[in-house]
Motif scaffolding. Structure first.
Motif, PDB file in Angstrom:
ATOM      1  N   UNK A 163      11.939  10.849   2.846  1.00 55.93           N
ATOM      2  CA  UNK A 163      11.950  11.115   1.412  1.00 55.93           C
ATOM      3  C   UNK A 163      11.844  12.614   1.197  1.00 55.93           C
ATOM      4  N   UNK A 164      12.813  13.170   0.477  1.00 53.41           N
ATOM      5  CA  UNK A 164      12.819  14.590   0.159  1.00 53.41           C
ATOM      6  C   UNK A 164      13.232  14.708  -1.311  1.00 53.41           C
TER       7      UNK A 164
ATOM      8  N   UNK B   8       0.837  -1.210   0.000  1.00 50.75           N
ATOM      9  CA  UNK B   8       0.000   0.000   0.000  1.00 50.75           C
ATOM     10  C   UNK B   8       0.867   1.254   0.000  1.00 50.75           C
ATOM     11  N   UNK B   9       1.897   1.246   0.824  1.00 52.35           N
ATOM     12  CA  UNK B   9       2.820   2.386   0.894  1.00 52.35           C
ATOM     13  C   UNK B   9       3.524   2.574  -0.449  1.00 52.35           C
ATOM     14  N   UNK B  10       3.919   1.474  -1.078  1.00 51.46           N
ATOM     15  CA  UNK B  10       4.625   1.547  -2.360  1.00 51.46           C
ATOM     16  C   UNK B  10       3.757   2.164  -3.448  1.00 51.46           C
ATOM     17  N   UNK B  11       2.429   2.122  -3.290  1.00 58.42           N
ATOM     18  CA  UNK B  11       1.551   2.764  -4.267  1.00 58.42           C
ATOM     19  C   UNK B  11       1.546   4.275  -4.084  1.00 58.42           C
ATOM     20  N   UNK B  12       1.824   4.735  -2.866  1.00 55.86           N
ATOM     21  CA  UNK B  12       1.860   6.171  -2.598  1.00 55.86           C
ATOM     22  C   UNK B  12       3.226   6.780  -2.908  1.00 55.86           C
TER      23      UNK B  12
END
Length: 64
Positions: free
Chosen positions: A38-39, A12-16
């Motif tokens: 993540x920046x 699910x996180x990988x889709x965001x």
């Protein structure tokens, strides 16, 4: 004790966020207080260390 993040949660996180396979695998093993920062296109593993005052601000409701 190692707690694994469920595979579905990582997917699910990988889709965001566009995660590569190494990041997906690493996230599964992060402990409480650890995360992927993540920046832009830069990423790094971080560890958040709270002061006692900050910990106390969460209360005593339990949780993870």
């Amino acid at each position: 004790m190692v707690k694994l993040l469920r595979k579905q949660a990582v997917d699910d996180l990988a889709q965001l966020i566009d995660l590569n396979e190494a990041e997906k695998n690493a996230i599964k093993y992060y402990n409480q207080g650890e995360g992927l920062f993540v920046c832009g296109n830069k990423r790094m593993q971080i560890k958040v260390i709270l002061t006692q005052e900050e910990l106390d601000s969460f209360g005593s409701g339990g949780g993870f």
